[in-house]
Design an enzyme around this catalytic site. Structure first.
Site, mmCIF file in Angstrom:
data_model
loop_
_atom_site.group_PDB
_atom_site.id
_atom_site.type_symbol
_atom_site.label_atom_id
_atom_site.label_comp_id
_atom_site.label_asym_id
_atom_site.label_seq_id
_atom_site.Cartn_x
_atom_site.Cartn_y
_atom_site.Cartn_z
ATOM 1 N N HIS B 35 0.841 -1.193 0.000
ATOM 2 C CA HIS B 35 0.000 0.000 0.000
ATOM 3 C C HIS B 35 0.880 1.249 0.000
ATOM 4 O O HIS B 35 1.554 1.542 0.983
ATOM 5 C CB HIS B 35 -0.920 0.003 1.221
ATOM 6 C CG HIS B 35 -1.854 -1.174 1.237
ATOM 7 N ND1 HIS B 35 -1.447 -2.418 1.647
ATOM 8 C CD2 HIS B 35 -3.156 -1.298 0.874
ATOM 9 C CE1 HIS B 35 -2.466 -3.267 1.542
ATOM 10 N NE2 HIS B 35 -3.505 -2.622 1.081
ATOM 11 N N HIS B 75 -1.543 -1.582 7.030
ATOM 12 C CA HIS B 75 -1.244 -1.804 5.609
ATOM 13 C C HIS B 75 -0.244 -0.782 5.093
ATOM 14 O O HIS B 75 0.442 -1.033 4.130
ATOM 15 C CB HIS B 75 -2.529 -1.777 4.781
ATOM 16 C CG HIS B 75 -3.363 -0.566 5.029
ATOM 17 N ND1 HIS B 75 -4.237 -0.465 6.090
ATOM 18 C CD2 HIS B 75 -3.456 0.618 4.366
ATOM 19 C CE1 HIS B 75 -4.830 0.715 6.059
ATOM 20 N NE2 HIS B 75 -4.365 1.399 5.028
ATOM 21 N N GLY B 124 -2.621 -4.495 11.228
ATOM 22 C CA GLY B 124 -3.076 -4.910 9.894
ATOM 23 C C GLY B 124 -4.563 -5.183 9.962
ATOM 24 O O GLY B 124 -5.342 -4.535 9.269
ATOM 25 N N PRO B 125 -4.981 -6.124 10.808
ATOM 26 C CA PRO B 125 -6.422 -6.239 11.071
ATOM 27 C C PRO B 125 -6.877 -4.919 11.701
ATOM 28 O O PRO B 125 -6.383 -4.540 12.785
ATOM 29 C CB PRO B 125 -6.496 -7.410 12.057
ATOM 30 C CG PRO B 125 -5.235 -8.200 11.798
ATOM 31 C CD PRO B 125 -4.204 -7.163 11.474
ATOM 32 N N GLY B 163 -10.585 2.913 8.137
ATOM 33 C CA GLY B 163 -10.926 1.522 8.445
ATOM 34 C C GLY B 163 -10.851 1.253 9.928
ATOM 35 O O GLY B 163 -11.741 0.621 10.513
ATOM 36 N N ILE B 194 -10.816 8.222 1.679
ATOM 37 C CA ILE B 194 -10.742 7.121 0.704
ATOM 38 C C ILE B 194 -10.647 5.766 1.418
ATOM 39 O O ILE B 194 -9.911 5.615 2.400
ATOM 40 C CB ILE B 194 -9.494 7.294 -0.196
ATOM 41 C CG1 ILE B 194 -9.631 8.545 -1.072
ATOM 42 C CG2 ILE B 194 -9.245 6.051 -1.077
ATOM 43 C CD1 ILE B 194 -10.757 8.493 -2.079
ATOM 44 N N HIS B 265 -4.992 3.948 -2.782
ATOM 45 C CA HIS B 265 -4.911 3.206 -1.526
ATOM 46 C C HIS B 265 -3.967 2.008 -1.642
ATOM 47 O O HIS B 265 -3.272 1.659 -0.698
ATOM 48 C CB HIS B 265 -6.306 2.719 -1.122
ATOM 49 C CG HIS B 265 -6.317 1.805 0.056
ATOM 50 N ND1 HIS B 265 -6.458 2.262 1.344
ATOM 51 C CD2 HIS B 265 -6.169 0.466 0.157
ATOM 52 C CE1 HIS B 265 -6.405 1.236 2.178
ATOM 53 N NE2 HIS B 265 -6.236 0.134 1.479
ATOM 54 N N SER B 387 -18.969 -12.844 38.210
ATOM 55 C CA SER B 387 -19.116 -14.157 37.581
ATOM 56 C C SER B 387 -17.768 -14.755 37.202
ATOM 57 O O SER B 387 -17.571 -15.960 37.288
ATOM 58 C CB SER B 387 -19.977 -14.047 36.316
ATOM 59 O OG SER B 387 -21.268 -13.602 36.625
ATOM 60 N N GLU B 414 -15.641 -6.942 25.136
ATOM 61 C CA GLU B 414 -14.706 -8.070 25.127
ATOM 62 C C GLU B 414 -13.579 -7.854 24.121
ATOM 63 O O GLU B 414 -12.427 -8.193 24.387
ATOM 64 C CB GLU B 414 -15.450 -9.373 24.803
ATOM 65 C CG GLU B 414 -16.546 -9.741 25.789
ATOM 66 C CD GLU B 414 -17.861 -9.015 25.543
ATOM 67 O OE1 GLU B 414 -17.971 -8.281 24.529
ATOM 68 O OE2 GLU B 414 -18.788 -9.157 26.360
ATOM 69 N N HIS B 476 -25.247 -18.484 25.160
ATOM 70 C CA HIS B 476 -24.184 -18.283 26.133
ATOM 71 C C HIS B 476 -23.385 -19.566 26.412
ATOM 72 O O HIS B 476 -22.496 -19.551 27.249
ATOM 73 C CB HIS B 476 -24.765 -17.760 27.453
ATOM 74 C CG HIS B 476 -25.218 -16.322 27.386
ATOM 75 N ND1 HIS B 476 -26.116 -15.870 26.445
ATOM 76 C CD2 HIS B 476 -24.885 -15.231 28.133
ATOM 77 C CE1 HIS B 476 -26.330 -14.572 26.620
ATOM 78 N NE2 HIS B 476 -25.588 -14.159 27.630
ATOM 79 N N ARG B 523 -18.701 -22.787 35.502
ATOM 80 C CA ARG B 523 -19.606 -22.053 36.376
ATOM 81 C C ARG B 523 -19.970 -22.912 37.584
ATOM 82 O O ARG B 523 -20.090 -22.416 38.696
ATOM 83 C CB ARG B 523 -20.894 -21.711 35.629
ATOM 84 C CG ARG B 523 -21.900 -21.026 36.539
ATOM 85 C CD ARG B 523 -23.323 -21.087 36.030
ATOM 86 N NE ARG B 523 -24.204 -20.294 36.877
ATOM 87 C CZ ARG B 523 -25.513 -20.300 36.820
ATOM 88 N NH1 ARG B 523 -26.116 -21.054 35.935
ATOM 89 N NH2 ARG B 523 -26.225 -19.567 37.638
#
Lengths: 671, 671
Positions: B35, B75, B124-125, B163, B194, B265, B387, B414, B476, B523
Site C-alpha cells: 500500500h 497496511h 493490519g487487522p 478503516g 478514501i 490506496h 461471575s 470483550e 451463552h 460455572r
C-alpha cells in the site's frame, strides 16, 4: 419521578405495565434465574409501543408486513414473553411463561428465534439485536422499493441496553443505519445507568446522545416511565426521515428494593423483596395471575392490527399475478424454478471452457447469472468489493437515495455486516450475501454463530482463504479458520476446488433455507478440476471421487479448494511410478458427514494410504484420516503447522511444503 | 493546499518527508504489492512527530521509557519501515527495505511484532493497533503511578485510518480511553476520505470529531501536510489531560496521478505513475537512494533521544535496589522467585481440604495469592466481575482518579479488552488478565488471534465454559469454542478439572512469556480430583494419568475440566463391574502434544478402549481417540453434537447424555 407519582398519574397504564412487571418477576422467581430488572424498567415503554404503535396481529404472527420488535437486550427476555402472552400469541401459553428457562419450553433464557412466535431474532449476545434490527430495516426499505408501500410499509423497533451500546458492533451498525438513513428504525435506549458490575459510570462516560447524532441519527430523550412523553417521542421518531434513538431514562427493577442497583439487573428471587414489591405496586393477585380486565385489554392490543392485516391481504391479492407470485416466493425463501437450469447451463459451459481462475472469480461468474434471476439477492462487502468479487453489474448500490439498489457497501465493518445479514435473512424477502477476507471471519464471528444458531440462511463469501493470498502475511492468512467454522454446528462450509464446484456450492447455499453457508474462496488462480460435465451436483454429497486410481488403489488423497489441484498433480507423480492413487475432493465436510455409511465407505474405503492436503491446520482432519476406516500408521497430512508468512504465494506453498512432490513423498513414506 | 505550495513553504521538511514517500513507493513497486498511498499521505505527520516529539533512541529500541508509536493502519507498513531505516535502527537495513514482503525479511506485509525493532505491536487487522495503543497507555499510567514519573513518563502515538475507525473495536477502546482519561495517548486520524471501495462517503457519514468528543476526547483538526499546523496540534494534545485525536486532512497517494482515489490506496506499481510522481516531487535520485544529507538529518532524529535515554538510565540506577530489581523483573516479564513456593503451598493446602468449588472460584483463590506477590498483575473483566471471579481485594480499581488500581472495569467490551490486553502485554511491565464468558471469545477473537500471532502473554479467564452454565441457554453456552481456541497456533488452552489443576494452569500461564493462555473455567461446582499433594506441576505435561486402572486395563477415559469428575465416576461404575479403567485428565492439549512420544505412549498406550468426554464438540478429539495408537473400532466420544439448550445445568447434562452412566455404557459397547 417517584413510583407513587407514576401510578397516580396514569392508573390504567400503570396496571397494564404492572402486568408485564409482575410476570417478569414471577417468571424469574420460578426459574430462580434470569433478569428481572430490565423488564421492570422498560415495561412502560413497551406498553406504549405495543398498544399504540407496533403494527402486529397476535393471531397472525407471520404477517409479512408486521412491524418487527427486537429485544436487543435479550437477557430481559421475560419482557418479551410477557408481552406475547398478554397480547394473546397462541403458542405463548401461561404454562410456557411458568416454564421460563426450563427444558423444552419455548421460553428460553434468551429469546431464541424459531422457539416462540413473535421472537423475531435471537438475542442475548449484546449488540446483535441492534445489528439484526438494522438488517431488518434495510430489508424493509428494499422490499418497499420493489413492491410498493401498499405491500411493504412497516417499522423496526429495538430495545437496547448499555451493554448493547458498549459493544463495538453497535457502532458499526449505528454508523451504517445513519449513513443509509433508515427512517423506519427506532432504537429505545434503556438508559438506566446500571450494568452487572455496578453503575455504568465505572466503565463508561460516553455521551450517547452526541454519539448517535455524530452518526446522523434523530435523537430524543424522555422519561421512560411517563407514557405521554414516550408516546410523543415515538410520534416524533415516526415523522423524522432519519433513524431515531430515544434515550429513555428508566429505573432498573423499578419499585423494588433493588431499584437502581446492579443487584436489580439480575434475578430477583428473594421472597420478601418480591412481596414488598407487590405491595408497592398495589398488586394483589397471585403469581402469574393477571386480572381478566387487564388481560382483555392486552388481548385487544394483540388484535389491534387485525383489520390492517386483512386489508393488507386484500392488497396483496390485488397485485398482478406475477408480482404476487414473486412476493410469495421470496417471502418463503424459495429459489426460482429456473435457478437449477441456469446453473446447469453455466456448469456445462464451464466444464467445456475449463477456465483457470481464482474461485473468488468463479463466484463472481456464478453471481452474474444468479443475480439477474433472483431479485431477492442483496449482496455486499466489507469494503473489499474488488477483491471479494461480490458486485455484479445489474445490482446497483443500495443507498439513502437508491432503495432499489441491491448491493450494500457495508464499510470496514465485518461484524456489523454479519449482524445485519442475520436481520436481512430472518426478515425474509431478501437473500443476503456478504464478502470479506476469510481471516476476518474473526471479526464477524459473534454474528456468524448466531446465523448458525438461528438457522438464518446468510451466505458468507470469504475470499483469500489461505496463505495463497501471499504478501499480506500472517495477519491476513487464515490457518485455523476452517476448523473454527467447521466446528460450528449448523454451518455449511464450502471450499470449492474450481469453478464447477463453486457453482455447485452456490446452488447448495441458496437452496439451504435453514442454515447459513460459508464459501471459502481462493485469491489465486486455480486450474479446472472438473473436466466432464455432470448435471448432478456432486458437491451435494460433500465429498466425491474426483480422479479414480489407475490399477490397484494404494493411496487416497483428500483435499479441498486450492489444494485439490495439488492432489491431482501428486496423483500424476504417483501414477507415473505405478502407485494407483485416488483423489477425493471434499468441498463440504458437513454434507459428507450427512451421507450414509455406504456412500462414505465407497469414497473412503479401508486399506489405502490416506493423505489429507489443505493449506490450513490439521485440526479436525483426523476424522477423515484416522476415522472412516483409516489407520494412524497409514495416514498423513500436508498443510500448515503454525501461522503463515509474508511472501509471494507460490514461495509460501514451497516454503511450507504444500506441494505435489511433498504429497507424493508422504504417500511413498506411508506405503 | 496544492503540492507546489507544500513544497515551496517548507523545502527542508518537504525533502525529508519525501524520503519516506519515495521509499514507500520504491518498496511497494519492488514487491509489486502493498500500500503506497497511506505512507504518501501521512509522511508529513510522521516527519513532524518523529523529529520533534517522539521520544526514542534508535540505537536502543528497547528503552523501557521510550514513546510507543503504533501504526494502526498497518497496511501502510512501508511508512514505518522507512522511518526505522531513515532514523538508523540497526536491523532495518536498506536490504530489508528492498526485500519488503519477501520471505525471511523482517519487512512483512503488515508490521509484525518481533520481526523488526521499533514495531511495537502487530497491526493490519484494522482497529487492533488502536486497541493496543490504549493498552500501552494504560500500562504507562499504571507503571508511572508505581515507579514515579522519573522512571516512567512516555506517550503513545497512533496513526489510524478510516478503516480503524469504522471497525467496532475502535468504539470500545475509544470509549474506554476517554473514560480513563488517558492523557498520554494521541491518535492521528488519517482523514483522507478514501477506502478500498471508493470514497468513504459510499459507506460512512460519521462526524468523527463529534464522535470522539462524545467519548470525552480532546479533538483537533489540522492540515495533515502543513508541518507547523501538525506541530501546533501535537503541542496542544500534549498539554491536554484527555486523550487526543487529531484529524489530519490528508491526500492519499499525494502528488501521484492516483491521488485522492481508491487506486491510490493500494499498490502503485505503474512505472510511468512512479516516474511522473518523482518528477512532481523533484526527486532525482534512484530507487531506494536517499541523499546523504537527508539520511544524516534523519539519523540525527534517531539519536535525538540518546541523552534522555542515558539520563533515564542514571535515574534507574539511582533507584533503591529493591525498586530497581522490581522494575527490571517486571520489564523482563519474569515471575517473582516466590511464585512457585506460594503456589505449591496453596496446592498442598487444597489437596488436603479438597474443596468442591467451581473452577472460576478456584481461579479466584489462586489470584488471591498471586496478586499480592505480583504487583505487575493488571486484572479486569468485561462487566462480569462477580461471575468471572477476577477481582481480588488487594487490587483496587484503575481509574482516571486512581492510577494505582490494578483492576480494570473494561465495560461490556470483550474485543476492546482483548485488544488492550495485547498492548498491555507487549508494552511490558504489567501482566494482563481479563475475564468474560467463554462464549464471548467470539467477540474477542480478532484480538485473541493477534495475541497468539505476537506471542503476547495475555491471560484470558473464560468462565462458564459449557452447557454447565445452565439457563442462559445456547447463546451463552460454548460448544465449538474449545475447538476454535485449540486450533489457533501458539495459544495455550487450559481446562482444569479442579482447584489443583487451576493452580497449575495459572502457574503455567504466568511462566509462559511467549504466548497467550486461555483458562476455560466452570460455572458449576466441581469435586476435587487431585487428592494427593504432588509438588510437581502435572498439568505441565498437558495430560496425565489421574486414576490408574485396577486390574487389567481395558479402557482409558480422557476428559477435561468439568467432565473429569464424570470420567472418574464412570471409572467407579466400570471398575465395579471388573473393567479396569484408567482416567486421563487432559488440561492442556498443546502441552501434551509437545511431550515426547515415550511419555505420550505411557499415558495413552495402545489396546484399550478409549472414550473422550467433554461437554463440547468432538471436533479435534479424533487426534487423541483415533490417533496416538487409538483405533476407530475401539473409540467413542461423549459430548455435544449441536448447540445447547436453556435449562438447569444438571438437566442439560442428562438431556445431552453427558453422564457417567452414558460413558460406562459407551465403554461396554466398545469392549
Amino acid at each position: 419521578m417517584d413510583i407513587a407519582n407514576i401510578m397516580a398519574r396514569n392508573t390504567d397504564h400503570w396496571s397494564r405495565a404492572a402486568a408485564i412487571r409482575m410476570l417478569a418477576m414471577d417468571g424469574v422467581a420460578a426459574a430462580n434465574s434470569g433478569h428481572t430488572g430490565m423488564p421492570m424498567g422498560m415495561a412502560d415503554v413497551a406498553t406504549v409501543l405495543f398498544s399504540k404503535h407496533l403494527k402486529f396481529d397476535a393471531s397472525h404472527p407471520d404477517w409479512a408486513d408486521r412491524d418487527r420488535f427486537v429485544l436487543s437486550a435479550g437477557h430481559g427476555s421475560m419482557l418479551l414473553y410477557a408481552l406475547l402472552y398478554l397480547t394473546g400469541y397462541e403458542d405463548m401459553t401461561l404454562e410456557q411463561v411458568r416454564d421460563f428457562r426450563q427444558l423444552g419450553a419455548i421460553t428460553a433464557g434468551h429469546p431464541e428465534y424459531g422457539h416462540a412466535k413473535g421472537v423475531e431474532t435471537t438475542t442475548g449476545p449484546l449488540g446483535q439485536g441492534l445489528g439484526s434490527a438494522v438488517g431488518m430495516a434495510i430489508a424493509e426499505e428494499s422490499l418497499r422499493a420493489r413492491f410498493g408501500s401498499k405491500i411493504v410499509d412497516h417499522r423496526t423497533w429495538t430495545f437496547a441496553g448499555d451493554g448493547c451500546l458498549m459493544e463495538g458492533v453497535s457502532q458499526e451498525v449505528i454508523a451504517l443505519a445513519g449513513h443509509l438513513r433508515l427512517g423506519h428504525l427506532t432504537v429505545f435506549w434503556d438508559n438506566n445507568d446500571i450494568t452487572i458490575d455496578g453503575k455504568v459510570s465505572i466503565a463508561d462516560s460516553t455521551d450517547q446522545v452526541k454519539r448517535f447524532e455524530a452518526s446522523g441519527w434523530h435523537v430524543q430523550s424522555c422519561d421512560g416511565h411517563d407514557p405521554d412523553a414516550i408516546d410523543a417521542a415515538i410520534e416524533a421518531a415516526k415523522s423524522d426521515p432519519r433513524p431515531s434513538m430515544i434515550a429513555c431514562k428508566t429505573h432498573i427493577a423499578l419499585g423494588s428494593s433493588a431499584q437502581d442497583t446492579a443487584k436489580g439487573h439480575g434475578a430477583l428471587t428473594d421472597a420478601k423483596l418480591i412481596s414488598d414489591t407487590r405491595e408497592v405496586y398495589g398488586w394483589e393477585h397471585a403469581p402469574f395471575d393477571i386480572p381478566s380486565q387487564i388481560k382483555c385489554w392486552w388481548e385487544e392490543v394483540g388484535q389491534r392490527g387485525n383489520q390492517a392485516r386483512r386489508d393488507w391481504e386484500e392488497r396483496v391479492e390485488a397485485l398482478g399475478t406475477g408480482k404476487r407470485k414473486l412476493f410469495d416466493r421470496v417471502m418463503r425463501s424459495e429459489t426460482p424454478g429456473k435457478l437449477a437450469s441456469t446453473l446447469r447451463a453455466l456448469k456445462k459451459q464451464i466444464s467445456e471452457s475449463q477456465p483457470k481462475v481464482a474461485t473468488r472469480k468463479s463466484s463472481e461468474m456464478v453471481l452474474e447469472v444468479i443475480n439477474p434471476i433472483m431479485p431477492e439477492m442483496l449482496g455486499g462487502s466489507a469494503d473489499l468489493t474488488g477483491s471479494n468479487n461480490t458486485l455484479t453489474p445489474d445490482l446497483g448500490v443500495f443507498s439513502a437515495e437508491n432503495r432499489k439498489g441491491r448491493y450494500i457497501h457495508y464499510g470496514i465493518r465485518e461484524h456489523g455486516m454479519a449482524a445485519a445479514m442475520n436481520g436481512l435473512a430472518v426478515h425474509g424477502g431478501v437473500r443476503p450475501y456478504g464478502g470479506t477476507f476469510m481471516c476476518f471471519a474473526d471479526y464477524a464471528r459473534g454474528a456468524m454463530r448466531l446465523s448458525a444458531l438461528m438457522g438464518a440462511p446468510a451466505i458468507y463469501v470469504m475470499t483469500h482463504d489461505s496463505i495463497g493470498l501471499g504478501e499480506d502475511g500472517p495477519t491476513h492468512q487464515p490457518v485455523e479458520h476452517l476448523a473454527m467454522l467447521r466446528a460450528t454446528p449448523n454451518l455449511q462450509v464450502f471450499r470449492p476446488a474450481d469453478t464447477v464446484e463453486t457453482i455447485e456450492a452456490w446452488e447448495l447455499a441458496l437452496t439451504a433455507t435453514d442454515r447459513p453457508s460459508v464459501l471459502a474462496l481462493s485469491r489465486q488462480g486455480l486450474p479446472a478440476m472438473r473436466l466432464e460435465h455432470k448435471s448432478k451436483n456432486l458437491s451435494a454429497q460433500g465429498a466425491y471421487v474426483l480422479r479414480e486410481a489407475d490399477g490397484k488403489r494404494q493411496a487416497v488423497l483428500m483435499a479441498t479448494g486450492s489444494e485439490v489441484s495439488i492432489a491431482v498433480t501428486a496423483r500424476d507423480i504417483l501414477q507415473a511410478e505405478g502407485i494407483g492413487t485416488r483423489v477425493v475432493s471434499m468441498p463440504c465436510w458437513e454434507l459428507f458427514e450427512a451421507q450414509d455409511e455406504a456412500y462414505r465407505r465407497r469414497v473412503l474405503p479401508a486399506g489405502a494410504v490416506r493423505v489429507g492436503i489443505e493449506a490450513a491446520s490439521r485440526f479436525g482432519w483426523d476424522r477423515w484420516l484416522l476415522g472412516e476406516r483409516g489407520r494412524e500408521a497409514k495416514a498423513g497430512f500436508v498443510g500448515m503447522e503454525g501461522f503463515g508468512a509474508s511472501a509471494p504465494a507460490e514461495e509460501l506453498y514451497a516454503h511450507f511444503g504444500i506441494t505435489a512432490e511433498a504429497v507424493a513423498e508422504k504417500v511413498k513414506a506411508l506405503l
